[in-house]
Design a protein around this motif. Structure first.
Motif, PDB file in Angstrom:
ATOM      1  N   ALA A  95    -102.216 -10.293  -0.564  1.00 58.57           N
ATOM      2  CA  ALA A  95    -102.442  -9.429   0.587  1.00 58.57           C
ATOM      3  C   ALA A  95    -103.438  -9.973   1.608  1.00 58.57           C
ATOM      4  N   ARG A  96    -104.171 -11.031   1.287  1.00 60.92           N
ATOM      5  CA  ARG A  96    -105.245 -11.479   2.173  1.00 60.92           C
ATOM      6  C   ARG A  96    -105.277 -13.007   2.294  1.00 60.92           C
ATOM      7  N   GLN A 124    -106.297  -9.202   6.358  1.00 63.21           N
ATOM      8  CA  GLN A 124    -105.168  -8.647   5.605  1.00 63.21           C
ATOM      9  C   GLN A 124    -103.874  -9.041   6.285  1.00 63.21           C
ATOM     10  N   PHE A 125    -102.883  -9.442   5.492  1.00 59.99           N
ATOM     11  CA  PHE A 125    -101.586  -9.813   6.056  1.00 59.99           C
ATOM     12  C   PHE A 125    -100.946  -8.646   6.796  1.00 59.99           C
ATOM     13  N   SER A 126    -101.111  -7.427   6.300  1.00 60.42           N
ATOM     14  CA  SER A 126    -100.468  -6.271   6.920  1.00 60.42           C
ATOM     15  C   SER A 126    -101.049  -5.940   8.290  1.00 60.42           C
ATOM     16  N   VAL A 127    -102.247  -6.435   8.585  1.00 59.54           N
ATOM     17  CA  VAL A 127    -102.909  -6.151   9.861  1.00 59.54           C
ATOM     18  C   VAL A 127    -102.901  -7.377  10.767  1.00 59.54           C
ATOM     19  N   SER A 128    -103.232  -8.536  10.214  1.00 62.32           N
ATOM     20  CA  SER A 128    -103.409  -9.752  11.013  1.00 62.32           C
ATOM     21  C   SER A 128    -102.770 -10.952  10.326  1.00 62.32           C
ATOM     22  N   TRP A 150     -99.016 -12.451   8.017  1.00 67.78           N
ATOM     23  CA  TRP A 150     -97.779 -12.129   7.326  1.00 67.78           C
ATOM     24  C   TRP A 150     -97.697 -12.850   5.988  1.00 67.78           C
ATOM     25  N   GLU A 174     -94.421 -13.939   3.417  1.00 64.76           N
ATOM     26  CA  GLU A 174     -92.967 -14.006   3.341  1.00 64.76           C
ATOM     27  C   GLU A 174     -92.582 -14.700   2.040  1.00 64.76           C
ATOM     28  N   ASP A 182    -105.164  -7.962  -2.833  1.00 68.67           N
ATOM     29  CA  ASP A 182    -105.844  -7.037  -1.928  1.00 68.67           C
ATOM     30  C   ASP A 182    -107.311  -6.818  -2.291  1.00 68.67           C
TER      31      ASP A 182
END
Length: 130
Positions: free
Chosen positions: A30-31, A56-60, A62, A64, A93
């Motif tokens: 996640a990070r 964090q990938f979900s905010v800044s 990705w 894959e 995370d």
């Protein structure tokens, strides 16, 4: 496991990958962290070696997952604290499990707060080694 010098998947990261495949863990990557350390990476590492910044990938960024590849990128914006990153790594995370360490000390750059942003990417390919 074969990797480039200074670029490897660590033991705890490989164990988490196995746990994810077997379904015994759901705590995914996640990070993206960057750090200033320059210690030689070792398969037994559990953290990056210098002071670290994280996104964090979900905010800044990705994450894959496709076929035999894991691809990650962290976007460190202009407001990121000033840093001269020399290594990066992907964490879960809670930042308790490190997947990999990538060193790029031969490509030094300094990020200055409120001047520029930067992107760090990590690609892990699982291929047979003969």
């Amino acid at each position: 496991m074969k990797s480039l010098d200074g670029d490897l998947v660590v033991d705890v990261g490989m164990q988490r990958i196995i746990d994810l495949i077997l379904g015994t863990s759901t705590n995914r990557w996640a990070r993206m962290n960057v750090a200033t350390g320059n210690a030689v990476p070792a398969i037994t590492d559990t953290t990056l070696s210098g002071g670290a910044l994280s996104v964090q990938f979900s905010v800044s960024g990705w994450a894959e997952f496709a076929s035999t590849s894991l691809r990650f990128a962290g976007i460190f914006g202009e407001s990121t604290a000033t840093i001269t990153p020399r290594e990066s790594g992907v964490y879960n995370d809670l930042q308790t499990v490190l997947l990999n360490r990538n060193m790029f000390q031969n490509f030094n750059f300094t990020h200055t707060i409120n001047v520029t942003g930067f992107i760090i990417s990590n690609i892990i390919e699982f291929v047979p080694v003969m």
